[in-house]
Every structure is written in C-alpha cells, then in structure tokens.
Design a protein around this motif. Sequence first.
Motif, mmCIF file in Angstrom:
data_model
loop_
_atom_site.group_PDB
_atom_site.id
_atom_site.type_symbol
_atom_site.label_atom_id
_atom_site.label_comp_id
_atom_site.label_asym_id
_atom_site.label_seq_id
_atom_site.Cartn_x
_atom_site.Cartn_y
_atom_site.Cartn_z
ATOM 1 N N LEU A 86 -65.516 -38.668 0.017
ATOM 2 C CA LEU A 86 -65.438 -37.660 -0.980
ATOM 3 C C LEU A 86 -64.047 -37.509 -1.405
ATOM 4 O O LEU A 86 -63.179 -37.825 -2.989
ATOM 5 N N ALA A 87 -63.449 -36.955 -0.157
ATOM 6 C CA ALA A 87 -61.795 -36.544 -0.479
ATOM 7 C C ALA A 87 -61.562 -37.821 -0.880
ATOM 8 O O ALA A 87 -60.063 -38.266 -1.046
ATOM 9 N N GLY A 88 -61.770 -38.629 0.258
ATOM 10 C CA GLY A 88 -60.614 -40.463 0.093
ATOM 11 C C GLY A 88 -60.720 -40.893 -1.396
ATOM 12 O O GLY A 88 -60.145 -41.176 -2.305
ATOM 13 N N THR A 89 -61.506 -41.065 -2.073
ATOM 14 C CA THR A 89 -62.366 -41.311 -3.313
ATOM 15 C C THR A 89 -61.446 -40.594 -4.665
ATOM 16 O O THR A 89 -60.771 -40.829 -5.304
ATOM 17 N N ASN A 90 -61.399 -39.090 -4.298
ATOM 18 C CA ASN A 90 -60.451 -38.420 -4.612
ATOM 19 C C ASN A 90 -59.258 -38.275 -4.479
ATOM 20 O O ASN A 90 -58.396 -38.911 -5.850
ATOM 21 N N ILE A 91 -58.485 -39.201 -4.396
ATOM 22 C CA ILE A 91 -56.885 -39.229 -3.090
ATOM 23 C C ILE A 91 -56.935 -40.749 -4.039
ATOM 24 O O ILE A 91 -55.873 -40.958 -4.718
ATOM 25 N N LEU A 92 -57.700 -41.440 -3.963
ATOM 26 C CA LEU A 92 -57.526 -42.615 -4.667
ATOM 27 C C LEU A 92 -57.788 -42.484 -6.450
ATOM 28 O O LEU A 92 -56.215 -43.647 -6.809
ATOM 29 N N VAL A 93 -58.278 -41.913 -6.607
ATOM 30 C CA VAL A 93 -58.290 -41.511 -7.717
ATOM 31 C C VAL A 93 -57.069 -40.973 -8.959
ATOM 32 O O VAL A 93 -56.470 -41.108 -9.765
ATOM 33 N N ILE A 94 -57.076 -40.058 -8.132
ATOM 34 C CA ILE A 94 -55.572 -39.452 -8.200
ATOM 35 C C ILE A 94 -54.177 -40.313 -8.626
ATOM 36 O O ILE A 94 -53.607 -40.087 -9.131
ATOM 37 N N PHE A 95 -54.077 -41.101 -6.901
ATOM 38 C CA PHE A 95 -53.025 -41.957 -7.215
ATOM 39 C C PHE A 95 -52.644 -43.327 -7.837
ATOM 40 O O PHE A 95 -52.004 -43.830 -7.466
ATOM 41 N N VAL A 96 -53.993 -44.172 -8.067
ATOM 42 C CA VAL A 96 -53.869 -44.914 -9.123
ATOM 43 C C VAL A 96 -54.303 -44.559 -10.512
ATOM 44 O O VAL A 96 -54.418 -43.910 -10.754
ATOM 45 N N PRO A 97 -52.997 -45.414 -11.286
ATOM 46 C CA PRO A 97 -52.543 -45.485 -12.354
ATOM 47 C C PRO A 97 -53.500 -45.112 -13.167
ATOM 48 O O PRO A 97 -53.641 -44.323 -14.453
#
Length: 474
Positions: free
Chosen positions: A388-399
């Motif tokens: 869940l943390a990895g997916t959140n980071i992905l969504v935050i940084f992918v434009p």
Amino acid sequence: MTDTPRKDDSSRSNSEDSPSPNRPLHGQNPDLDAESQTFLPKHNAGKNASVSMSVFNLGNAIMGSGILGLSFAMANTGIALFVILLVVVAVFSLYSVHLLLKTANEAGAVVYESLGHKAFGIPGKLAASWSITMQNIGAMSSYLFIIKYELPIVIQSFTGANDGEWYIYGDYLIILVSIIVILPLSLLRNLSSLGYTSGLSLLCMVFFLIVVIIKKFQIPCPLPVPDSGNKTMHMFNSDNATTDDDTCKPKYFVYNSQTVYAIPIITFAFVCHPTILPMYDELKDRSRRKMQNVANVSFLAMFIMYLLAALFGYLTFNIHVGPELLHTYSKFYKHDILLLVVRLAVLAAVTLTVPVVLFPIRTSVGHLLFPKKYFSWIRHVIITLSLLAGTNILVIFVPSIRDIFGFIGASAAAMLIFILPSALYIKLVKKESMISAQKIMALMFLILGLVVMFVCMTLITYGWIVNSMKDQGH
C-alpha cells in the motif's frame, strides 16, 4: 455396430472439452495457503456458477478504470483508427482466452502460476506471478489516481473550500483514505464479502456511461473557458492546442506524440485473463466451448460499453479530453449535480475495490518469498503495508494516470494477453505438432506480443525522456 462409433465420438468430445479424469482441473494449486482458501471459497465449494452469472462476473472482471482513459486514446488516434484498434485488441483477447482454456484442459491446472510452473519451471511461475502482480498494482494505482483527482472536487463542492486548503490536496487525501479506509479492509484475512463491490463498480460504470451520453447533448461546442485555478487539475494534453472551430470537428485518423499510449490503454482495459481459469473451474457443467461462449458474450458487452464511452466522451471534448475522462468534466463543469453523483459513486466503488485488488498481490508475494511458511500476522501486516505504501508513493510521484495505463498496458497486460497464453499453449499442448496450423498461429501471436511490448515500451520511455528534457529546458 452403430453404438461403437457413437461412444468413440462422445469420449473424443469429452476429452477435448473437459479435463482428463487423471488431471482434474479443480483444486490444482497446492501452493495456496489458508489465506487464499478463505478468499476464494466459491472456487472450492463446487462447480455451480451458471452461464448468465459467469457472463456477469467476467464482465465485472473486464470492466474497470480503463474505461476512463479510452476517450483520450480516441482523441489521439481518431475515431476510425481507434475502432480498428479496439476490434483488434478485443479479438486478440478472445483468442488468448481460447489458448488459455485449451492449455488448461491439456495441463490440468486452473491457476496461471501453476501453468507457468508446469511449462517453464520456476522462471515460468515468476513470469506469471510478476505479470499478475504488475497488472494489479496498475489497477490499484489507477483507482488511487481517481481518488487523488476526484475527491478534492467532491470536498470542494460540499464545503466551498479554497484551493489552498490542505484537505483538498490530492496527495494528502490518498494517504488519509489509504490509512483510514483501505488499510483496515486490506488487513482482513477473508475479503470475500468485498467481492460484491465488483457489482457496484460495474453499476457505477454503467451509470457513468449513461451520463457521458447525456452530457454530449448538453455541453456546447466550442467549450466554455475552464477554471484552471485548481492545483490538482493538471492532467490535460498540452500538445493539442488549436482553434475552437477545429475543436468541434471530429477526426478519423490522428497521429501525434500521445498516439503511442492508445494500444497500451486499450490493452489495459481488456485484461481479465487471471480470472478466466478460476471462473472456468467454477462453471456448472463445465466445457471449454461453454466457457468460450461466456467470454464471447462478456467481451462483446464490454466492447460496446467501451466504444460508446470513448466515442461520446471524445465528441464532447475532442482534443481537450484528458487521460481520465471523469476528471475532464470537472475542468469545465465542476459543480454539476449529476456529475457530482457519478463522482461519488465511482469514488465509493474504487475505494472499496482497492483491498480486493491488493489481496491477490499479497498472496502472490507471500508464495514467492515464503512458499512453505504458515500464515503469520506479522508477515501479513508487513506485506500489506509495503504494498500500500509503495502504491501510494507511485501515485504521488507519477504525474498522470496516462503513464500508469501506458506502462502497465505495454508490459504486464501484453504479457497476460499475448505472450503468456501463446507460450504456455506452445509448450503444454503436446497433441499438436509444432508445424500444425494451431501452433503456428500461437507462435505468430507470441511474436506479435513481443513486438507490441517492445515497440510500445520503447516509444513510451522515449516520450518520458523527451518530456523530461523539455521540463529541464534542454
């Protein structure tokens, strides 16, 4: 004398359409732990799913957030080219279902990873597991993207908050929703009750399609000047600046820097292959022909929905359509009541669906890293938090959600639709020689999948590099 040939024909038909008694399909995944068994009780309770229910379930599996990106694909291919691509991908997807079902009958397994292991050993199991994991991570990310961009608009509509308030900042909201709602649901060992959200999700998308069609006849052309002050609204294609007169004229063939995303977006929208085999195992009076008919009806229904959503969304906004169609409406009509209701319904559906999508990823990771370990709450919590943390980071940084659709569609979706079904068929179906028409077609399908994945990944990566250099002023 007349009875003997009839018996032979019957047994030949049964051997073709149904698994051999020596290789029963049901329960062919000995690696499943207690967590998996509790999540999928219906797959172990007997084969009692009717054809009509299987059509509905497979439609749920096909339908997802991919429908929101299809208008963007049409805007960057044109109507005619988009329809051609949609037909081709749908037909290829059905052909890969045919290959999967035939391979499952021959190998006697209804789990993708098990087929991969039977065909290629550990590398095959890893390839299947990686593809399913990446596809589900892409689905999770697309759902979180919807929360990131739609929830701030809903909160603003109800509270009248200004753009600068922290609680309408999308990155903060996905973290809060993940902690408060998604994480507690994801930590449950048995998520079977959340499986009903797939029905809610499908109803929401049908409602969304109806609204898209209605709005086409309500929104004028040229479009009004949008309110671009909201900091969360930067998803639009800046390459397509043109006049208002040109905006109102639909195009049939288009090629630009965003066209490369069309095939991955369409491919992402049609992926349902990890669920085909479990549904086949559950089908009442199972036969390969009956399951293929289920797939044919489901794909046809979803094809019609996809085409209508893409067409009316594109005709409404033309070149101004964004990578996520629902968010495009908010750029021009932020406070529309009907759109607000749709937004709430979709938000509820995707929020409750994230734990369901996360569950098989966690199970797959657990099988790969701890294949012979019993259930552990500590391990269960750590894997859940990490995913869940990895997916959140992905969504935050992918434009943009466009990049999620593009990358996952070009990699994992291409593996699940093109490469794995054909490779498994070639390896496991022994009764056909390599020079048979079926094997040659499967080989060509495999080569096509490799070409599609390589070309799309290359062009998408090149586009990222070029855009990065532009942002840096080079």
